[in-house]
Write a protein that holds these residues in place. Structure first.
Motif, PDB file in Angstrom:
ATOM      1  N   SER A   1       0.842  -1.188   0.000  1.00 20.98           N
ATOM      2  CA  SER A   1       0.000   0.000   0.000  1.00 20.98           C
ATOM      3  C   SER A   1       0.878   1.239   0.000  1.00 20.98           C
ATOM      4  CB  SER A   1      -0.907  -0.015   1.229  1.00 20.98           C
ATOM      5  OG  SER A   1      -1.072   1.285   1.730  1.00 20.98           O
ATOM      6  N   VAL A   2       0.540   2.143  -0.904  1.00 20.02           N
ATOM      7  CA  VAL A   2       1.341   3.369  -0.982  1.00 20.02           C
ATOM      8  C   VAL A   2       1.115   4.218   0.269  1.00 20.02           C
ATOM      9  CG1 VAL A   2      -0.366   4.745  -2.233  1.00 20.02           C
ATOM     10  CG2 VAL A   2       2.063   5.211  -2.558  1.00 20.02           C
ATOM     11  N   ASP A   3      -0.069   4.095   0.864  1.00 17.36           N
ATOM     12  CA  ASP A   3      -0.345   4.822   2.106  1.00 17.36           C
ATOM     13  C   ASP A   3       0.622   4.389   3.209  1.00 17.36           C
ATOM     14  OD1 ASP A   3      -2.375   6.423   1.289  1.00 17.36           O
ATOM     15  OD2 ASP A   3      -3.957   4.947   1.723  1.00 17.36           O
ATOM     16  N   ALA A   4       0.773   3.054   3.322  1.00 20.37           N
ATOM     17  CA  ALA A   4       1.666   2.518   4.357  1.00 20.37           C
ATOM     18  C   ALA A   4       3.091   2.991   4.119  1.00 20.37           C
ATOM     19  CB  ALA A   4       1.589   0.990   4.347  1.00 20.37           C
ATOM     20  N   ALA A   5       3.532   2.941   2.848  1.00 23.37           N
ATOM     21  CA  ALA A   5       4.896   3.359   2.527  1.00 23.37           C
ATOM     22  C   ALA A   5       5.087   4.832   2.871  1.00 23.37           C
ATOM     23  CB  ALA A   5       5.176   3.108   1.049  1.00 23.37           C
ATOM     24  N   THR A   6       4.080   5.647   2.506  1.00 22.96           N
ATOM     25  CA  THR A   6       4.147   7.084   2.783  1.00 22.96           C
ATOM     26  C   THR A   6       4.305   7.332   4.282  1.00 22.96           C
ATOM     27  OG1 THR A   6       2.686   7.440   0.913  1.00 22.96           O
ATOM     28  CG2 THR A   6       2.946   9.267   2.435  1.00 22.96           C
ATOM     29  N   GLN A   7       3.464   6.630   5.045  1.00 25.08           N
ATOM     30  CA  GLN A   7       3.506   6.832   6.500  1.00 25.08           C
ATOM     31  C   GLN A   7       4.848   6.394   7.085  1.00 25.08           C
ATOM     32  OE1 GLN A   7      -0.011   4.780   7.809  1.00 25.08           O
ATOM     33  NE2 GLN A   7      -1.324   6.326   6.825  1.00 25.08           N
ATOM     34  N   ALA A   8       5.345   5.279   6.561  1.00 29.28           N
ATOM     35  CA  ALA A   8       6.626   4.772   7.064  1.00 29.28           C
ATOM     36  C   ALA A   8       7.746   5.776   6.810  1.00 29.28           C
ATOM     37  CB  ALA A   8       6.934   3.430   6.404  1.00 29.28           C
ATOM     38  N   ILE A   9       7.743   6.350   5.605  1.00 24.20           N
ATOM     39  CA  ILE A   9       8.790   7.327   5.273  1.00 24.20           C
ATOM     40  C   ILE A   9       8.656   8.566   6.160  1.00 24.20           C
ATOM     41  CG2 ILE A   9       9.678   8.830   3.447  1.00 24.20           C
ATOM     42  CD1 ILE A   9       8.660   6.625   1.444  1.00 24.20           C
ATOM     43  N   GLU A  10       7.407   8.989   6.347  1.00 19.89           N
ATOM     44  CA  GLU A  10       7.158  10.153   7.222  1.00 19.89           C
ATOM     45  C   GLU A  10       7.715   9.881   8.625  1.00 19.89           C
ATOM     46  OE1 GLU A  10       5.361  13.092   6.890  1.00 19.89           O
ATOM     47  OE2 GLU A  10       4.130  12.911   5.081  1.00 19.89           O
TER      48      GLU A  10
END
Lengths: 393, 262
Positions: A227-236
């Motif tokens: 999920s791109v959402d999960a990846a985004t949150q992880a990077i944040e």
């Protein structure tokens, strides 16, 4: 009694109106043309705009699992800081994003591109990538496997400058390099919403850049497994826990912004189309005023023979409305035809109309008819209120 | 209370003998007393009729003569309910026409008056038959209207020209179509402005014969404005208008039935 005769008996006003219009064929034809133009303008702009929107949204679909990561540039004491992502940062992004593909991008500030004959490609941007094959497919030529000495260019640059694989371009990047490259491949068109603006970009191998920093990183998640959402949150979480170091933006968000922006542009264009219908209304009002003046004595005869004012108004409004209906009947198929051509061009399927697109054709038809009706009201009212004595003099 | 029009032919059913030797008939369909009509043109008030009396009885044939500008057309417009008098009393079947709204006047005009205009004013996009039907086209009785129109055209001798357009007809034929059209609503009065003005003598003769027939068979009164002495000679009464006043009323025949056979 034959059916036509029955119709005439049933709707005598319409029958009379039609015959009256046939008296001034050219004038009627011109008024109809004005309506056709209006209906086509609204219908074609509407359907065409929708097709364009579909096309762009489809382009976004390809980037559905994509996010961009940029350093959050700070301006302190007259200096820009935090302008680049280091190799270490890229590694941290890779770790945070898990299975995602991370593509670091060099986006140099000062660069220019020239053809061999010396022409500057003003609008071309230069970007450095490690492996473009991870992200893009070639339209012409082949994507290089072990990329060192060649470049790949966007479709728009190729089309505008008649470039093809095998041609050479000189690429100058300030403080980095200045040399000529052979074009290995031209990319498939990506649409202007592509994260790197690929259509207008000249991609050079990242190895040409000596500096270690990157201006941007593209993170792509295979949406079937992650999920791109999960990846985004992880990077944040990895970078921005204490202070804002990077900005992460999903292409999805850009897509929403685009839809909103596009809606505004399209409404403006429809407004332009509506103005052409306004011009049609003026034309029809003029036509009907002329008809009313020309037939003054005839209308006087109708009044003398006991036609109420209302009947005279109905007759003339029926005439102007027929102009609108005929105009709309010609304009709608034309608008659909133009829409089909645009659909074919942008979406590859002539019948790829959206409900919204078809609605614009309906709106065009509706406005065309109503405009004609309204335009006929004043001339009709004027003719009906002329005293029959004056009309017969 | 005015009698209601008969459903079959729309004609006003009048009892009694309408033959009269008086200047103004007593059983008039429309009657005017001391009628004045003024117009305003270019800021000036023009008095077109300066107090005239008139009355039209069923089956009358009245010719209005006089020099141009004498008020003939004004009188015809008042008789045709196309205009209202400035002062004086105009009554249609006893009802004061000045009390009519525009809508009522329009309806009464349709029920009572038939017009034959000097320049015919046939509608060029309609055939002879359709032109005759025109006044009743909005009545939604197409079969009945068509039947009547056909009958009227046959009556004026144009049974073989039903589907001809006006530009395919001669002047006399157009005039006869116009007369047939004036009769489609079964009026009580036909107002004819210069009915023979554009016609040769033979055609004019036929038109006058037609008027006589219509008066005899349909009980229709005919009022005509004319410059043509020959038309005036055929009339029961000749009203001479000079400068907005009636100078002379001449009764030639008490009733057309007593006149020489045509």
């Amino acid at each position: 009694m034959n059916p036509l005769r029955w119709l005439v008996g049933r709707f005598p006003t319409l029958a009379l109106a039609r015959r009256n219009l046939s008296r001034a064929t050219l004038r009627s034809a011109l008024a109809i043309t004005a309506v056709v133009i209006g209906v086509v303008a609204i219908g074609a702009i509407g359907t065409g705009g929708e097709a364009f929107k579909q096309d762009q949204l489809e382009a976004y679909e390809g980037f559905g699992g994509t996010a961009t990561v940029e350093p959050d540039v700070q301006f302190e004491d007259g200096n820009l800081t935090n302008t680049e992502l280091s190799d270490g940062d890229i590694d941290r992004i890779r770790q945070a994003a898990g299975s995602a593909t991370v593509l670091p991008v060099h986006e140099p500030a000062g660069s220019f591109v020239q053809t061999q004959s010396g022409t500057l490609l003003f609008r071309a941007r230069v970007k450095g990538l490690e492996n473009p094959g991870e992200f893009y497919e070639a339209r012409n030529g082949t994507m290089p496997d072990n990329w060192r000495r060649t470049i790949v260019i966007g479709a728009r640059i190729a089309d505008q400058n008649d470039l093809e694989p095998g041609d050479r371009l000189r690429v100058n990047v300030t403080d980095e390099f200045d040399r000529s490259f052979e074009i290995a491949a031209v990319l498939k068109p990506q649409g202007f919403s592509a994260p790197l603006g690929a259509d207008r970009t000249v991609f050079v191998p990242a190895s040409e850049f000596e500096s270690g920093g990157y201006e941007q990183a593209i993170v792509r998640v295979d949406t079937t497994t992650g999920s791109v959402d999960a990846a985004t949150q992880a990077i944040e979480r990895e970078f921005n826990a204490r202070e804002q170091l990077v900005r992460v933006e999903q292409v999805q968000e850009q897509r929403e912004q685009f839809t909103e922006f596009f809606g505004t542009v399209n409404q403006f264009l429809i407004g332009v189309g509506a103005i052409s219908l306004l011009v049609a209304a003026v034309t029809i009002a003029n036509t009907m005023l002329m008809a009313a003046i020309e037939r003054e004595s005839e209308i006087g005869v109708l009044r003398a023979y006991g036609y109420p004012k209302r009947a005279v108004v109905s007759l003339l409004v029926a005439e102007s409305t027929i102009l609108g209906v005929v105009g709309a009947a010609i304009g709608a198929p034309l608008a659909l035809g133009i829409g089909m051509a645009i659909n074919q061009l942008l979406l590859g399927d002539p019948f790829a109309f959206t409900a919204a697109g078809l609605r614009y054709v309906g709106i065009g038809v509706g406005f065309g008819v109503v405009t004609a009706l309204v335009a006929g009201l004043y001339p009709a009212w004027k003719a009906a209120n002329k005293r029959p004595v004056e009309a017969l003099d | 209370m005015a009698p209601e029009p008969n459903e079959d032919d729309g004609r006003w059913q009048e009892a009694g003998d309408h033959a009269t030797s008086e200047t103004i008939p007593t059983d008039a369909i429309i009657r005017g007393t001391d009628v004045v009509k003024e117009y305003e043109t270019g800021g000036q008030i023009v008095r077109a009729l300066k107090g005239v009396d008139f009355g039209i009885a069923p089956a009358d044939f009245v010719a209005v003569v006089g020099p141009s500008g004498s008020g003939k057309s004004t009188l015809l417009n008042l008789l045709g309910l196309l205009d209202v008098a400035t002062s004086g009393d105009v009554r249609l079947r006893g009802r004061d026409v000045s009390t009519f709204t525009d809508r009522e006047r329009t309806r009464k005009r349709k029920e009572t008056i038939g017009f034959v205009f000097q320049s015919f004013y046939l509608i060029p996009t309609l055939t002879a038959l359709e032109n005759v039907e025109m006044p009743r086209m909005l009545d939604r009785t197409p079969t009945k209207t068509r039947q009547r129109a056909r009958q009227l055209l046959e009556r004026v001798g144009l049974g073989d020209r039903l589907d001809h357009y006006p530009d395919e007809l001669s002047g006399g034929q157009k005039q006869r179509v116009a007369i047939a059209r004036s009769l489609i609503n079964d009026p009580d009065i036909v107002l004819a402005d210069e009915p023979t003005g554009n016609l040769d003598r033979d055609t004019g003769d036929r038109i006058l014969e037609l008027f006589d027939e219509l008066r005899r068979d349909e009980n229709v009164a005919v009022v005509t404005v004319t410059h043509d002495d020959y038309v005036a000679e055929a009339a029961d009464r000749v009203v001479t208008l000079i400068d907005g006043r009636i100078r002379e009323t001449e009764s030639r025949r008490a009733n057309f039935e007593e006149g020489p056979d045509p």
